[in-house]
Design a protein around this motif. Structure first.
Motif, mmCIF file in Angstrom:
data_model
loop_
_atom_site.group_PDB
_atom_site.id
_atom_site.type_symbol
_atom_site.label_atom_id
_atom_site.label_comp_id
_atom_site.label_asym_id
_atom_site.label_seq_id
_atom_site.Cartn_x
_atom_site.Cartn_y
_atom_site.Cartn_z
ATOM 1 N N PHE A 138 17.986 11.056 -17.495
ATOM 2 C CA PHE A 138 18.366 11.564 -15.944
ATOM 3 C C PHE A 138 17.640 11.945 -15.432
ATOM 4 O O PHE A 138 16.405 10.739 -14.527
ATOM 5 N N PHE A 139 16.770 13.264 -16.062
ATOM 6 C CA PHE A 139 15.716 13.653 -16.178
ATOM 7 C C PHE A 139 14.160 12.417 -15.940
ATOM 8 O O PHE A 139 13.584 12.813 -15.715
ATOM 9 N N LEU A 140 14.340 12.412 -17.038
ATOM 10 C CA LEU A 140 12.790 12.239 -17.500
ATOM 11 C C LEU A 140 12.676 10.290 -16.810
ATOM 12 O O LEU A 140 12.113 10.126 -15.950
ATOM 13 N N SER A 141 13.665 9.240 -16.185
ATOM 14 C CA SER A 141 13.983 9.008 -15.187
ATOM 15 C C SER A 141 13.216 9.557 -13.661
ATOM 16 O O SER A 141 11.595 9.183 -12.865
ATOM 17 N N ASN A 142 13.708 11.029 -12.953
ATOM 18 C CA ASN A 142 13.209 11.121 -12.284
ATOM 19 C C ASN A 142 11.736 11.873 -12.354
ATOM 20 O O ASN A 142 11.146 11.321 -11.370
ATOM 21 N N ASN A 143 10.826 11.928 -13.588
ATOM 22 C CA ASN A 143 9.590 12.416 -13.982
ATOM 23 C C ASN A 143 9.345 11.455 -13.927
ATOM 24 O O ASN A 143 8.125 10.969 -13.256
ATOM 25 N N TYR A 144 9.769 10.152 -14.590
ATOM 26 C CA TYR A 144 8.761 8.508 -14.489
ATOM 27 C C TYR A 144 8.404 7.961 -12.740
ATOM 28 O O TYR A 144 7.658 7.690 -12.688
ATOM 29 N N LEU A 145 9.574 8.388 -11.966
ATOM 30 C CA LEU A 145 9.197 7.286 -10.816
ATOM 31 C C LEU A 145 8.299 8.867 -9.565
ATOM 32 O O LEU A 145 7.223 8.109 -9.280
ATOM 33 N N SER A 146 9.076 9.853 -10.140
ATOM 34 C CA SER A 146 7.667 10.988 -9.695
ATOM 35 C C SER A 146 6.337 10.459 -9.936
ATOM 36 O O SER A 146 5.243 10.567 -9.370
ATOM 37 N N LEU A 147 5.910 9.824 -11.035
ATOM 38 C CA LEU A 147 4.650 10.642 -11.802
ATOM 39 C C LEU A 147 3.673 8.781 -11.408
ATOM 40 O O LEU A 147 2.585 9.243 -11.112
ATOM 41 N N VAL A 148 4.258 8.199 -11.210
ATOM 42 C CA VAL A 148 4.285 6.512 -11.117
ATOM 43 C C VAL A 148 3.874 6.609 -9.885
ATOM 44 O O VAL A 148 2.905 5.907 -9.046
ATOM 45 N N PHE A 149 5.202 7.378 -8.513
ATOM 46 C CA PHE A 149 4.416 7.571 -7.430
ATOM 47 C C PHE A 149 3.250 8.348 -7.235
ATOM 48 O O PHE A 149 2.694 8.665 -5.886
ATOM 49 N N VAL A 150 3.408 9.202 -7.818
ATOM 50 C CA VAL A 150 2.234 9.929 -7.127
ATOM 51 C C VAL A 150 0.598 9.771 -7.477
ATOM 52 O O VAL A 150 -0.296 9.450 -6.636
ATOM 53 N N ALA A 151 1.010 8.657 -9.067
ATOM 54 C CA ALA A 151 -0.743 8.354 -9.181
ATOM 55 C C ALA A 151 -1.070 6.978 -8.173
ATOM 56 O O ALA A 151 -2.041 7.257 -8.372
ATOM 57 N N LEU A 152 -0.141 6.395 -7.178
ATOM 58 C CA LEU A 152 -0.425 5.370 -6.408
ATOM 59 C C LEU A 152 -0.884 6.105 -5.474
ATOM 60 O O LEU A 152 -1.828 5.617 -4.269
ATOM 61 N N SER A 153 -0.194 7.821 -5.403
ATOM 62 C CA SER A 153 -0.840 8.806 -3.575
ATOM 63 C C SER A 153 -1.911 8.754 -4.185
ATOM 64 O O SER A 153 -2.929 8.718 -2.873
ATOM 65 N N VAL A 154 -2.141 8.752 -5.510
ATOM 66 C CA VAL A 154 -4.347 9.408 -5.547
ATOM 67 C C VAL A 154 -5.194 8.200 -5.071
ATOM 68 O O VAL A 154 -5.588 8.778 -4.463
ATOM 69 N N ASP A 155 -4.903 7.163 -6.420
ATOM 70 C CA ASP A 155 -5.249 6.307 -5.991
ATOM 71 C C ASP A 155 -5.784 5.757 -4.927
ATOM 72 O O ASP A 155 -6.786 5.661 -4.099
ATOM 73 N N ALA A 156 -4.511 5.368 -3.762
ATOM 74 C CA ALA A 156 -4.904 5.685 -2.565
ATOM 75 C C ALA A 156 -5.916 6.786 -1.581
ATOM 76 O O ALA A 156 -6.132 6.325 -0.815
ATOM 77 N N VAL A 157 -5.430 7.736 -2.423
ATOM 78 C CA VAL A 157 -6.152 9.016 -0.940
ATOM 79 C C VAL A 157 -7.603 8.839 -1.351
ATOM 80 O O VAL A 157 -8.476 9.041 -0.617
ATOM 81 N N LEU A 158 -7.880 8.442 -2.499
ATOM 82 C CA LEU A 158 -9.091 8.037 -2.856
ATOM 83 C C LEU A 158 -9.886 7.178 -3.070
ATOM 84 O O LEU A 158 -11.160 6.476 -2.790
ATOM 85 N N GLY A 159 -9.135 6.258 -1.660
ATOM 86 C CA GLY A 159 -9.577 4.732 -1.735
ATOM 87 C C GLY A 159 -10.578 3.227 -2.823
ATOM 88 O O GLY A 159 -11.481 3.197 -2.313
ATOM 89 N N LEU A 160 -9.871 4.616 -3.900
ATOM 90 C CA LEU A 160 -10.984 3.427 -4.832
ATOM 91 C C LEU A 160 -10.812 1.515 -4.953
ATOM 92 O O LEU A 160 -9.189 1.107 -4.195
ATOM 93 N N ASN A 161 -11.519 0.988 -5.556
ATOM 94 C CA ASN A 161 -11.449 -0.052 -5.275
ATOM 95 C C ASN A 161 -10.503 -0.331 -6.457
ATOM 96 O O ASN A 161 -10.403 -0.565 -7.326
ATOM 97 N N THR A 162 -9.415 -1.887 -5.179
ATOM 98 C CA THR A 162 -8.797 -1.875 -6.079
ATOM 99 C C THR A 162 -9.240 -3.032 -7.383
ATOM 100 O O THR A 162 -10.079 -3.588 -7.911
ATOM 101 N N LEU A 163 -7.703 -3.352 -8.307
ATOM 102 C CA LEU A 163 -8.462 -3.639 -10.010
ATOM 103 C C LEU A 163 -9.028 -5.595 -8.899
ATOM 104 O O LEU A 163 -9.969 -5.895 -9.729
ATOM 105 N N ALA A 164 -8.512 -5.784 -8.428
ATOM 106 C CA ALA A 164 -8.204 -7.393 -7.560
ATOM 107 C C ALA A 164 -9.319 -7.634 -7.323
ATOM 108 O O ALA A 164 -10.279 -8.558 -6.911
ATOM 109 N N GLU A 165 -9.793 -6.540 -6.145
ATOM 110 C CA GLU A 165 -11.518 -6.373 -5.689
ATOM 111 C C GLU A 165 -12.488 -6.223 -6.875
ATOM 112 O O GLU A 165 -13.533 -6.793 -6.801
ATOM 113 N N ILE A 166 -11.850 -5.617 -7.630
ATOM 114 C CA ILE A 166 -13.538 -4.786 -8.937
ATOM 115 C C ILE A 166 -13.337 -6.740 -9.900
ATOM 116 O O ILE A 166 -14.303 -6.822 -9.914
ATOM 117 N N LEU A 167 -12.524 -7.172 -10.181
ATOM 118 C CA LEU A 167 -11.983 -8.664 -10.965
ATOM 119 C C LEU A 167 -12.927 -10.100 -10.247
ATOM 120 O O LEU A 167 -12.424 -10.991 -10.739
#
Length: 301
Positions: free
Chosen positions: A272-301
């Motif tokens: 239960f607690f791990l699932s909370n941490n999992y979702l938070s980690l995935v969403f935080v990573a997506l947030s950081v990725d978007a804030v930095l405006g990194l090129n998407t993998l689709a654009e790179i490839l």
């Protein structure tokens, strides 16, 4: 002070935290690199009021079973710190203000309508019907918890000159949709006796533990695979986090199932607690990725 604390408790702050965690990455991903902080904060406030209204209505509807379950017997309505009538007025006030806030201040009638639909679905479909009638309650009822993604995406779509790309919002919606059953069933395994005493047919109440954990594994697989669908639209930070966190979550679910299958003593709250941490980690990573405006993998490839 006790009354103030009671009203705050009616909103289920811990549940709302998770809903807001879903709104932020959705908005940042919808408008990658722009980072409209003011608009995001306004949306969070409006979304918070909508979620608080839904949770308060839920407590009113569930006040009878909350008195029976040890996990919920200290909630405000169970203890009668606040009356049902006062809680209902509070919920309706939050509902109206949330609708007007998202429509007029966030300039998104669609987001406001999404919130109204979510409140209606959560109360009438999940709380009053599914929760007390089927072990599939959290599967379909969990759709209400996915709606903050749609609310955030709608606000950006209505305020920014960017392609809507609603398929990404749908993917994020499905991530939370598939994540909800293993998250909730792990909790229900721990409090099985509570749900049974209250007459709520949660999966761990009506199915054998090994059947429940098998379902947890399959929904975890679905969750992880769904996060991968968004990888082409994001950068390497999200891709790495989705893969590593996904393996972590899946291994934990499989270990729980194997332990139950072998008759070992288990502690489902760890998942239960791990699932909370999992979702938070995935969403935080997506947030950081978007804030930095990194090129998407689709654009790179």
């Amino acid at each position: 002070m006790e009354t103030i604390k009671a009203y705050i408790a009616l909103t289920k702050p811990r549940v709302i935290e998770l809903l807001l965690v879903a709104t932020i990455p959705a908005m940042l991903q919808a408008d990658r690199g722009e980072n409209q902080i003011g608009l995001i904060l306004l949306t969070l406030v409006g979304g918070w009021m909508g979620a608080a209204a839904a949770n308060t209505f839920n407590m009113v509807a569930d006040s009878d079973i909350d008195k029976v379950m040890k996990r919920t017997e200290r909630r405000p309505l169970a203890k009668k710190t606040v009356s049902d009538q006062q809680a209902t007025v509070f919920a309706w006030t939050l509902t109206v203000v949330s609708f007007l806030w998202l429509w007029l201040l966030c300039n998104s009638l669609l987001a406001a309508l999404f919130v109204m639909a979510t409140i209606g679905f959560y109360i009438f479909i999940y709380t009053k019907w599914l929760k007390r009638s089927t072990p599939q309650n959290v599967v379909w009822g969990g759709a209400a918890g996915c709606m903050p993604v749609m609310v955030g995406w709608a606000v950006i779509t209505d305020n920014a000159d960017v392609p809507s790309q609603w398929w990404q919002a749908i993917v994020l919606f499905l991530v939370i949709f598939f994540w909800t059953p293993p998250h909730t069933w792990a909790l229900a395994m721990r409090y099985r006796e509570d749900y049974e005493a209250a007459g709520v047919p949660m999966m761990p109440v009506v199915r054998k533990p090994v059947q429940v954990t098998a379902q947890i594994v399959w929904y975890t697989v679905a969750t992880v695979i769904t996060t991968f669908l968004l990888i082409p639209a994001a950068g390497w930070i999200y891709a790495v986090a989705a893969v590593i966190a996904g393996l972590w979550f899946l291994v934990a679910a499989i270990r729980l199932h194997v332990a139950v299958k072998n008759g070992a003593e288990v502690k489902p709250m760890r998942l239960f607690f791990l699932s909370n941490n999992y979702l938070s980690l995935v969403f935080v990573a997506l947030s950081v990725d978007a804030v930095l405006g990194l090129n998407t993998l689709a654009e790179i490839l």
